[in-house]
Design a protein around this motif. Structure first.
Motif, PDB file in Angstrom:
ATOM      1  N   PHE A   1      96.141  49.638 112.088  1.00  0.00           N
ATOM      2  CA  PHE A   1      95.962  50.741 113.044  1.00  0.00           C
ATOM      3  C   PHE A   1      96.173  52.044 112.191  1.00  0.00           C
ATOM      4  CE2 PHE A   1      97.597  53.735 115.893  1.00  0.00           C
ATOM      5  CZ  PHE A   1      96.553  54.072 116.717  1.00  0.00           C
ATOM      6  N   ARG A   2      95.134  52.901 112.814  1.00  0.00           N
ATOM      7  CA  ARG A   2      95.633  54.281 112.073  1.00  0.00           C
ATOM      8  C   ARG A   2      95.172  55.332 113.108  1.00  0.00           C
ATOM      9  NH1 ARG A   2      92.765  55.893 106.217  1.00  0.00           N
ATOM     10  NH2 ARG A   2      93.217  58.059 106.200  1.00  0.00           N
ATOM     11  N   ASP A   3      95.993  56.390 113.097  1.00  0.00           N
ATOM     12  CA  ASP A   3      95.784  57.541 114.046  1.00  0.00           C
ATOM     13  C   ASP A   3      95.536  58.718 113.269  1.00  0.00           C
ATOM     14  OD1 ASP A   3      96.393  59.725 115.732  1.00  0.00           O
ATOM     15  OD2 ASP A   3      97.392  58.430 116.993  1.00  0.00           O
ATOM     16  N   THR A   4      94.446  59.314 113.364  1.00  0.00           N
ATOM     17  CA  THR A   4      94.284  60.853 112.587  1.00  0.00           C
ATOM     18  C   THR A   4      95.311  61.957 112.864  1.00  0.00           C
ATOM     19  OG1 THR A   4      92.605  61.421 113.962  1.00  0.00           O
ATOM     20  CG2 THR A   4      91.883  60.058 112.332  1.00  0.00           C
ATOM     21  N   ASP A   5      95.781  61.926 114.064  1.00  0.00           N
ATOM     22  CA  ASP A   5      96.677  62.765 114.449  1.00  0.00           C
ATOM     23  C   ASP A   5      97.889  62.592 113.660  1.00  0.00           C
ATOM     24  OD1 ASP A   5      95.221  64.278 116.167  1.00  0.00           O
ATOM     25  OD2 ASP A   5      96.239  63.631 118.156  1.00  0.00           O
TER      26      ASP A   5
ATOM     27  N   GLY B   1      95.315  51.165 120.813  1.00  0.00           N
ATOM     28  CA  GLY B   1      94.725  50.883 119.527  1.00  0.00           C
ATOM     29  C   GLY B   1      95.441  49.866 118.707  1.00  0.00           C
ATOM     30  N   GLU B   2      96.921  50.236 119.021  1.00  0.00           N
ATOM     31  CA  GLU B   2      98.016  49.172 118.131  1.00  0.00           C
ATOM     32  C   GLU B   2      97.734  47.707 118.918  1.00  0.00           C
ATOM     33  OE1 GLU B   2     101.554  51.478 118.920  1.00  0.00           O
ATOM     34  OE2 GLU B   2     101.347  52.369 117.130  1.00  0.00           O
ATOM     35  N   LEU B   3      97.804  47.631 120.100  1.00  0.00           N
ATOM     36  CA  LEU B   3      97.194  46.429 120.514  1.00  0.00           C
ATOM     37  C   LEU B   3      95.948  45.705 120.258  1.00  0.00           C
ATOM     38  CD1 LEU B   3      98.215  47.065 124.412  1.00  0.00           C
ATOM     39  CD2 LEU B   3      99.491  45.296 122.687  1.00  0.00           C
ATOM     40  N   LEU B   4      95.199  46.596 120.156  1.00  0.00           N
ATOM     41  CA  LEU B   4      93.635  46.047 119.577  1.00  0.00           C
ATOM     42  C   LEU B   4      93.798  45.615 117.946  1.00  0.00           C
ATOM     43  CD1 LEU B   4      91.461  48.531 121.086  1.00  0.00           C
ATOM     44  CD2 LEU B   4      91.324  46.035 121.513  1.00  0.00           C
ATOM     45  N   ALA B   5      94.558  46.389 117.303  1.00  0.00           N
ATOM     46  CA  ALA B   5      94.762  45.940 115.956  1.00  0.00           C
ATOM     47  C   ALA B   5      95.469  44.673 115.712  1.00  0.00           C
ATOM     48  CB  ALA B   5      95.523  47.014 115.253  1.00  0.00           C
ATOM     49  N   ASP B   6      96.422  44.415 116.771  1.00  0.00           N
ATOM     50  CA  ASP B   6      97.316  43.248 116.529  1.00  0.00           C
ATOM     51  C   ASP B   6      96.315  42.057 116.927  1.00  0.00           C
ATOM     52  OD1 ASP B   6      99.674  41.915 116.409  1.00  0.00           O
ATOM     53  OD2 ASP B   6      99.535  41.482 118.497  1.00  0.00           O
ATOM     54  N   ARG B   7      95.518  42.231 118.085  1.00  0.00           N
ATOM     55  CA  ARG B   7      94.612  41.185 118.558  1.00  0.00           C
ATOM     56  C   ARG B   7      93.650  40.747 117.551  1.00  0.00           C
ATOM     57  NH1 ARG B   7      93.782  41.818 125.092  1.00  0.00           N
ATOM     58  NH2 ARG B   7      95.937  41.948 125.606  1.00  0.00           N
ATOM     59  N   LEU B   8      93.035  41.706 116.696  1.00  0.00           N
ATOM     60  CA  LEU B   8      92.220  41.543 115.783  1.00  0.00           C
ATOM     61  C   LEU B   8      92.547  41.258 114.402  1.00  0.00           C
ATOM     62  CD1 LEU B   8      89.589  44.630 116.849  1.00  0.00           C
ATOM     63  CD2 LEU B   8      89.449  42.326 117.270  1.00  0.00           C
TER      64      LEU B   8
ATOM     65  N   VAL C   1      91.658  49.480 113.317  1.00  0.00           N
ATOM     66  CA  VAL C   1      91.282  50.063 114.567  1.00  0.00           C
ATOM     67  C   VAL C   1      91.750  51.577 114.265  1.00  0.00           C
ATOM     68  CG1 VAL C   1      92.015  50.457 116.982  1.00  0.00           C
ATOM     69  CG2 VAL C   1      91.817  48.099 116.015  1.00  0.00           C
ATOM     70  N   LEU C   2      90.912  52.553 114.690  1.00  0.00           N
ATOM     71  CA  LEU C   2      91.010  54.064 114.465  1.00  0.00           C
ATOM     72  C   LEU C   2      91.204  54.820 115.592  1.00  0.00           C
ATOM     73  CD1 LEU C   2      91.383  56.390 112.378  1.00  0.00           C
ATOM     74  CD2 LEU C   2      89.035  56.385 112.362  1.00  0.00           C
TER      75      LEU C   2
ATOM     76  N   PRO D   1      85.797  51.236 110.145  1.00  0.00           N
ATOM     77  CA  PRO D   1      86.605  50.745 111.438  1.00  0.00           C
ATOM     78  C   PRO D   1      85.938  49.756 112.231  1.00  0.00           C
ATOM     79  CG  PRO D   1      86.682  53.260 111.580  1.00  0.00           C
ATOM     80  CD  PRO D   1      85.693  52.850 110.681  1.00  0.00           C
ATOM     81  N   ARG D   2      86.690  48.821 112.671  1.00  0.00           N
ATOM     82  CA  ARG D   2      86.238  47.624 113.578  1.00  0.00           C
ATOM     83  C   ARG D   2      86.138  48.432 115.030  1.00  0.00           C
ATOM     84  NH1 ARG D   2      87.855  42.416 112.801  1.00  0.00           N
ATOM     85  NH2 ARG D   2      86.460  41.926 114.948  1.00  0.00           N
ATOM     86  N   ILE D   3      87.026  49.461 115.316  1.00  0.00           N
ATOM     87  CA  ILE D   3      86.677  49.974 116.623  1.00  0.00           C
ATOM     88  C   ILE D   3      87.274  51.600 116.489  1.00  0.00           C
ATOM     89  CG2 ILE D   3      87.696  50.123 118.996  1.00  0.00           C
ATOM     90  CD1 ILE D   3      88.329  46.983 119.016  1.00  0.00           C
ATOM     91  N   VAL D   4      86.674  52.525 116.978  1.00  0.00           N
ATOM     92  CA  VAL D   4      87.277  53.936 117.036  1.00  0.00           C
ATOM     93  C   VAL D   4      87.353  54.370 118.449  1.00  0.00           C
ATOM     94  CG1 VAL D   4      86.809  56.283 116.404  1.00  0.00           C
ATOM     95  CG2 VAL D   4      85.854  54.554 114.882  1.00  0.00           C
ATOM     96  N   LEU D   5      88.576  54.675 118.722  1.00  0.00           N
ATOM     97  CA  LEU D   5      88.845  55.141 120.167  1.00  0.00           C
ATOM     98  C   LEU D   5      88.950  56.483 120.273  1.00  0.00           C
ATOM     99  CD1 LEU D   5      91.965  52.603 120.752  1.00  0.00           C
ATOM    100  CD2 LEU D   5      89.620  52.387 121.563  1.00  0.00           C
ATOM    101  N   VAL D   6      88.283  57.121 121.006  1.00  0.00           N
ATOM    102  CA  VAL D   6      88.186  58.631 121.567  1.00  0.00           C
ATOM    103  C   VAL D   6      88.638  58.787 122.971  1.00  0.00           C
ATOM    104  CG1 VAL D   6      86.438  58.920 119.765  1.00  0.00           C
ATOM    105  CG2 VAL D   6      85.734  58.593 122.228  1.00  0.00           C
ATOM    106  N   GLY D   7      88.948  59.896 123.176  1.00  0.00           N
ATOM    107  CA  GLY D   7      89.418  60.201 124.798  1.00  0.00           C
ATOM    108  C   GLY D   7      90.448  61.299 124.669  1.00  0.00           C
TER     109      GLY D   7
END
Length: 171
Positions: free
Chosen positions: A31-35, A20-27, A76-77, A4-10
């Protein structure tokens, strides 16, 4: 580097999917979400998995979903809030550009209502959220290259802060 270009945790409700969806669009990437991967694979909601099978069963599914996504996704993940609990997952994450999105408990209340759809927060949600964060905050810090506070910010502002933190330019 692959992956991934970016992995988001929190924590739950912090906005990992929205940002994540915004970042994927900008890049200009996907976008993918493991949940979401787990829900699709299991054909049922995460809260139902918790109720029917228990947290340990869910964490096993989550660990496998994260390992798969890290190996095959190049956009983006976003990971579930508790994905960092698994030691092998944390080891894998150290090889990727991870950003932790953070918020305080008052922001969590505003965003999620700390409602019953969150199985780990079913009883005394504020207290449980604080306890979860006390346990998870050091784990998020362990894997994250940057921490971006989301309190009082729009998703667009948070996305820009993530790009800035990782020194990435829009596509």
């Amino acid at each position: 580097m692959s992956g991934p270009r970016i992995v988001l945790v929190g924590p739950m409700g912090v906005g990992k999917t929205t940002v994540g969806e915004l970042l994927a669009d900008r890049l200009g990437v996907s976008f993918r979400d493991t949940d979401a991967d787990i829900v699709t694979a299991q054909g049922r909601e995460i809260s139902d998995i918790f109720v029917d099978e228990g947290e340990a069963y869910f964490r096993g599914l989550e660990q496998a979903a994260v390992a798969t996504a890290l190996g095959e996704h190049d956009g983006v993940l976003a990971l579930g809030g508790g994905a960092v609990l698994d030691e092998s997952t944390r080891a894998l994450l150290c090889e990727h550009p991870v950003v932790c999105l953070s918020m305080d408990v008052e922001e969590a209340v505003k965003r999620t209502g700390l409602n019953q759809a969150r199985p780990l927060l079913a009883v005394n949600p504020r207290k449980q959220w604080r306890e979860l964060m006390e346990a998870r905050r050091p784990l998020y810090a362990e894997v994250a290259r940057a921490v971006v506070a989301t309190d009082g910010r729009t998703p667009e502002e948070v996305a820009q802060a993530v790009l800035d933190a990782l020194e990435l330019k829009e596509a």
